[in-house]
Write an enzyme that holds these catalytic residues in place. Sequence first.
Site, short mmCIF file in Angstrom:
data_model
loop_
_atom_site.label_atom_id
_atom_site.label_comp_id
_atom_site.label_asym_id
_atom_site.label_seq_id
_atom_site.Cartn_x
_atom_site.Cartn_y
_atom_site.Cartn_z
N GLU A 57 -5.65 -10.21 -7.43
CA GLU A 57 -5.58 -11.47 -6.70
C GLU A 57 -6.61 -12.51 -7.16
O GLU A 57 -6.65 -13.61 -6.63
CB GLU A 57 -5.71 -11.21 -5.20
N ASP A 93 0.81 -1.23 0.00
CA ASP A 93 0.00 0.00 0.00
C ASP A 93 0.84 1.27 0.00
O ASP A 93 0.34 2.33 -0.33
CB ASP A 93 -0.94 0.00 1.20
#
Lengths: 809, 809
Positions: A501, A363
């Site tokens: 993902e 992040d």
Amino acid sequence: MTHWSEWSLIYESFHPEQEKLRESLCTLGNGYFATRGTGHEARVDNIHYPGTYLAGCYNRLRTEIAGRVVENEDFVNMPNWLPLNVRIDDGPWFSLHTADIVSYRQELDLKRGVLMRSVRFRDDQGRQTTLTSRRLVHRREPHVAALEMTLIAENWSGCVTIHSALDGRVTNAGVERYRNLNNQHLECLEAEVLDQKSLFLKVQTTQSKISVAEAATTRLFQMGQPLKVDWRTIQETGYVALEGAVDLKKGESISIEKVLALYSSRDHAISECGLEAQTAISRAARFSALLRSHSEAWNQLWQRFDMDFEEEPHKGNRKASLVLRLHIFHLLQVCSPHTMDLDVGAPARGLHGEAYRGHIFWDEIFIFPFLNFRMPEITRSLLMYRFRRLPEAQRAAQEAGYQGAMYPWQSGSTGREESQTLHLNPQSGRWIPDNSHWQRHVNAAIAYDIWQYYQVTGDMEFLCFYGAEMFLNIAHFLASIATFNSDLNRYEILGVMGPDEYHDAYPDNLGSACSHPAINNNAYTNLMAVWVLWRALEILELLPDDWRQHLCDKLDLRQEEIDVWEKISRNMRIVFHDDGIISQFEDYNRLQEFQWETYRERYGDIQRLDRILEAEGDSPNRYKVSKQADVLMLFYLFSSEELSALFKRLGYVFDDNMIPRNIDYYMKRTSHGSTLSRVVQSWVLARANRQGAWKLFAEALESDISDIQGGTTGEGIHLGAMAGTVDLIQRCFTGIEMRDDVLCVNPLLPEGLRRLQLRLHYRGHSLDLEITCRAVIVRALPCGAKPIKIGFKGHVHELAACETKEFNL
Amino acid sequence: MTHWSEWSLIYESFHPEQEKLRESLCTLGNGYFATRGTGHEARVDNIHYPGTYLAGCYNRLRTEIAGRVVENEDFVNMPNWLPLNVRIDDGPWFSLHTADIVSYRQELDLKRGVLMRSVRFRDDQGRQTTLTSRRLVHRREPHVAALEMTLIAENWSGCVTIHSALDGRVTNAGVERYRNLNNQHLECLEAEVLDQKSLFLKVQTTQSKISVAEAATTRLFQMGQPLKVDWRTIQETGYVALEGAVDLKKGESISIEKVLALYSSRDHAISECGLEAQTAISRAARFSALLRSHSEAWNQLWQRFDMDFEEEPHKGNRKASLVLRLHIFHLLQVCSPHTMDLDVGAPARGLHGEAYRGHIFWDEIFIFPFLNFRMPEITRSLLMYRFRRLPEAQRAAQEAGYQGAMYPWQSGSTGREESQTLHLNPQSGRWIPDNSHWQRHVNAAIAYDIWQYYQVTGDMEFLCFYGAEMFLNIAHFLASIATFNSDLNRYEILGVMGPDEYHDAYPDNLGSACSHPAINNNAYTNLMAVWVLWRALEILELLPDDWRQHLCDKLDLRQEEIDVWEKISRNMRIVFHDDGIISQFEDYNRLQEFQWETYRERYGDIQRLDRILEAEGDSPNRYKVSKQADVLMLFYLFSSEELSALFKRLGYVFDDNMIPRNIDYYMKRTSHGSTLSRVVQSWVLARANRQGAWKLFAEALESDISDIQGGTTGEGIHLGAMAGTVDLIQRCFTGIEMRDDVLCVNPLLPEGLRRLQLRLHYRGHSLDLEITCRAVIVRALPCGAKPIKIGFKGHVHELAACETKEFNL
């Protein structure tokens, strides 16, 4: 949120079911410790909302669930200092959940960093009472927090008993699906009342053996005068409290001040944390003085971090200012001057909840750019978190048979890989293998952030001592996972996972060149590797000759290898399909189209398609679906000029109109299963579709404040998305980019904005940037730093301190 | 030292009485932990020489001696990992003190950082054995140390028993006069043998509760092959050992490898220190591989830190190279890349002994300049040590009624004043009040170092975030201790002590304007205050406008106060006497001349005149005597150009020929009671008296290697003097000075030197500097940094990467 002002988040009613969300959004802290909770200071039984997380403090635990061993590193809740409650005569202790609430108002004042609450309630004897409280975690004194509660006996006279405690019996219980995991993280070392008036609690984390000491004073005042109370001590294992009573007459009020000092054994410049906490509490000022210095500190911080804009009438998002400030506020709860000297990273979910167990992911690629232009020293300290974990990353690379350093997908206290190997699908109740640790691109994110930091600051010392070493290690690693395909005369990266993902393997019907179940030639990973290797060659040139030589010796990096970096950076394979669509990965085009409408009808919210499909016995691996479209990340990170240069270097055709086509292609195939997705998409639309960009921006703003992922905000805010929205304003709508020591501006305001004003920190200067639809004005404040270069529409202008440049759009 | 080579310190005989000195000079460490001791690895009973100090790790203790409470903060010895011993059959354990030593050789190899020892001894049965050992504390892996011992059975066959231990029962017993103080600093948490082969010991400091864990493997090899040993475990409180036996035939040898991993709870990027030590030891390589990587790391470090010179034949000091390297070596034992991330300062006596209890004084003013030009990041981290203690310094100022920050004379873990209030005169056996904490000039030293660091690096980020805040706080403090004398229309600083600790009060016959017993208008303190205030005004201009405003708000610094700084910096009082002699302090000229010859005859060594006079019931306060002449410090810190500017600003007459007169005046009145004194005097003579400078330089070189203060080196090296001698070469003989972003060179080699070559780090460049009697050559190595400015004889030249400039002298 019931309503809001430019600087305040206000709730005017109490809904128990919104409690977790409201708590997360009203967290107070300083990166050092966060304080969750809303009305909970007025409940003694608030063990489920312990409220405080110690930055960077983890326990490593093994738990057996249904025959499976789950090993996790879990960040640690601190002893709760909030318990402060009252009761009238022999009545019950006040509780929001049982009292008859006449009125309720809660306000998070972002400007001053104060949480205020006012509750009027009535008991079964008709006694009406108003309880108001103000709470802060001090912004200048990192070890101090304070709570003030005022009680007004509206229509009764009687005896008020006050209970004030420090509670070390906290557990991690904020995320329901983790509750079966080991969640007891503290053991009590000392719990006592000092000098018959100050609470003292010292605990230790069960596995990592970090000590945390809290000392607190509780004082009563009436009409501004101290009120003497005979305190009674209550002591239980891990819990210590004072109880005292005062008589009140109808209409009278008392105020209770609770001041806390907190130290951990990880703090610098201390002798022993218990002693420091006791010294600090003995020196602490009263609430009003603390509030004053705290507000001043916040005021200064806002001068560094705020952004000011004027919206188009009718087109703006009226609460955008508030939400952006809320986002900045929360970012500063997690990373701030108070964390600069701590060995901590920026957890994906902030210090706001237990989801992802406090781990550090990628992040920072969304978080650091904003911080860089405001207070780069914060970024530097966060990069040092990575530097300290370089040896562990080198070991990981070595054990996997690679070179350099392989930073893990999830990182905790030691820097080893903390990704779970199994995760629970709450939709199906099944434990699923989790392959997310194949996301090697986290390494490129770190490299990108190092470069950005260096560009903003020109900090050659950092580069020489730390930055280059990390960067070259990462480059070495990425080069070592690239393999040469002699048929294609191209380098490839096989067997990884991209940021999306949803895809961790090829479906059965597609052969894979790779032996292990993952995907090949993820465009994002491959192009980032090219960028890293190219930039690594530049860094080698930047370093003084002898430093370069030493680093190469230390890394065991020979010239032949550097020559290979050059080759890879010119010959990496990027797969395309449909005439100019960058394939998310090799053979992406052979996947099936997904029946979006069917699923939307069937499930409504399909953000977490992975869970839905798995529960159906299917898998997103079979479809052209993305949780977040990782091809679009490329347009997020790089301007079209920079992308063109990268593709040109690789010998691929790339023209500007490929960008909208790719955006369009992938936008249609994304479920927004990640909060980061809307930020990226708003960004990439900014140039092509000002209206669409503003719409997605407005949606991204809602991520946490409206908890659009259905309950995940209560488990922790989405820090990357919060920072990303702020960075959309700061870098995307301004078109700020740093290239070759030039700060380029290329603004294009989205449809909702009329004027935008920011103050940036760049190479020792403070720059005021003002953008309207017609012009951009850059003003350098007085200072002693050397002139800088500003780029606008292909021209470079020199800007010295005290100068102003205006460019017409 | 028996003899030496350019890179080695060699002892070829064993003198028990020289043991402490030899130990101190042969300390191995990495700033993280130092390992003292020479032959002591071969004694089991070496508790008196525990050998390891953990950087920055203190206990705060109170001891009562003869009815007086002594409160001190004492740095902590770590568990001893060295115990490794052998015995033959049923003979005694080997001991250097009891064995019949046939030959002895010990070598400290500075180049590779290895301590080697070889002892041949004979027992009462005529068995002759050679024991050789090599020891290192790893230079690349900060947590690893290793010891290899080889035993050759020269003329016997028999059974050798090996004893290897970790010993946590260490005390602080290295300084005789401290022995009555509380010296037990560790308590044992765990002591055990893991997996029947690895020693493990975890201790905790008694008061500060810092944990230290050691894990060690002991392995035997014969002819390169591992030898299986059945280890027996010995466990006592705080002590754990393995014992095992092997049979040896005549002429055979075995080698024993002991590898240690050490972690403390203060380390970053760890979970729990015991776990980390165990993991690290399980990953550790064999001795030979460790030696290789360790030597490579030292080799790189030497490339950064070495200096090369050619001496004049017949005039040089042939061992100068060695001693300078020894000094650099020891500096790197204390401050190095391994300490960069630790919260530690540079203790006055290194990590080499217990004198001054590990405290931090003002020595950094002698230490940092050398480090700045080699690896400024080390200086940065040491400045951060000060920054972390800024709140404590602010509090100290506040409590004393001043503003800003008052850094203490002696500093330990928390940054509070750690100076003793009493000290023992070993000469008289009396406890004397100790007023050394009135040395406010330590604050100016910190400011000076901040400025020097900024000048070398141009590190604006450091200045904005940390440096300016410290600097302005110090300026604020110095301004607040200045008082205005309206009679003289000058500002004064009353009631302090200068660096010359012989003067802490006026003698009875001299009145004092000040109420507290100290001296007034110390020239060094006053002029440094002027320098700090002047520079503070410059720093205020350097900072971006908004940053400046924020700092002023935070420091509560108003424009009126800044205006006063300006005034003080123009009107500070400096007292002169004898027509141009700067008085060390006001009324210095009224003190009596001292009968130097009488005392030299009576006592021989009069370096510690203070002790001698106190024992006689007299005091140095009555005489014109200095332990170190603090007026001369001004000529040490400032070039004549800079001094002229300072005096001109103050409106005092100052011309260049005042310098030699002052030097001459004070040289005659100095006892050299401080090791720093000769460094300063050599420096100030460098311009005026090349021969005298070389002589004093040669004397300063002897400070530790010949232990010229009679036994104090064994209690810890004199780090400031060591660094100072190196800096004499680096900055004094080269005439390097940084002014207004220009690196000025103005070399003048002393009589003993013919050629001098250094590599400096300056503003991102690596510069090769070569100086002969005829020319100075500056070459910038290839790199990407911006061109710099070089000043020579009043002209400024631009120098870009890859360029060379040659100036004729």
